[in-house]
Design a protein around this motif. Structure first.
Motif: not given
Length: 255
Positions: A39-42, A47-49
């Motif tokens: 979840q944190e990775k997603a 957030e990057t996108r």
């Protein structure tokens, strides 16, 4: 809780140093911890996108704003130039109108002056009258500041302009008419036999090699002076020159 282990021949074995243990090869997570990590990775990827998307929108907006401002500045500049050109055209038209009015006023003044002075032939007469031309004892200073005297000629020329004309206008007009060349390249002063002009004093002229080399070749007029003759009612110009006049033409005499 995550466990730090090393891979061995009989499976995974915990290492005492934990994450910093050099023998650590794997990390074992519970399903819940693994889901949380995903979840944190997603979330980080989203957030990057989002950051890239917002940055792209900001860049596009900045480009649009810059293009708009450039177009607006160009349009304002074009409008400013158009306004200036319009104002300049109006000013030129007004100046041309004023020059025409002034030229007409001067023409009327000349014609009236001819009639008042009974100058003949009326149409052909220049309106300028040589009143007197006489020798005069002129005092000057040479290059060593010594006071000397020389015999020059002083000629008074009456203009066709009455004393009501302002000095600045009449000075410019008289000089322009006396020095203006006709179709044959001849000036009014040329017709009087004055074939040189030096706009300073006699002392400066005799030090000037351009003029002192051949003094007999020229009848040189020094810088003229002006005066208002309230008795006659006309502006006059006083000319100092180095030689006597030629025969004064009839259209520059009083009779």
């Amino acid at each position: 809780m995550a466990r730090f282990v090393k891979d061995g021949a009989f499976g995974y074995k915990a290492v005492p140093g934990g994450h910093s243990d050099p023998e650590c090869t794997h990390v074992i997570l519970t399903l819940k911890e693994y889901d949380k990590l995903l979840q944190e990775k997603a979330r980080a990827e989203q957030e990057t996108r989002d950051t890239k998307y917002d940055a792209g929108r900001a860049i596009d907006k900045a480009k649009r704003d810059a293009s708009y401002m450039a177009q607006k500045a160009a349009e304002e500049a074009r409008q400013t130039v158009a306004d200036m050109e319009e104002a300049l055209a109006a000013e030129k038209a007004e100046n041309a109108h004023q020059r025409a009015l002034n030229a007409n006023l001067l023409r009327i003044s000349r014609e009236r002056a001819k009639a008042d002075r009974k100058l003949k032939p009326k149409k052909e007469h220049t309106g300028y009258v040589v009143v007197v031309s006489e020798e005069t004892d002129h005092q000057y200073k040479d290059g060593n500041r010594h006071v000397k005297r020389v015999l020059l000629w002083k000629t008074v020329i009456q203009s066709p302009y009455v004393v009501d004309f302002p000095e600045e206008q009449v000075r410019e007009q008289i000089l322009e008419e006396l020095l203006r060349k006709d179709e044959d390249g001849c000036r009014l002063i040329d017709r009087l036999g004055i074939n040189g002009i030096y706009n300073k004093g006699y002392g400066s002229m005799i030090e000037d090699r351009r003029w002192c080399a051949e003094p007999d070749k020229y009848n040189i007029m020094l810088k003229p002076k002006f005066r208002v003759n309230f008795r006659s009612g006309y502006w006059e110009v006083i000319c100092l020159h180095t030689k006597p006049l030629d025969v004064v033409p009839k259209d520059m005499r009083a009779c």
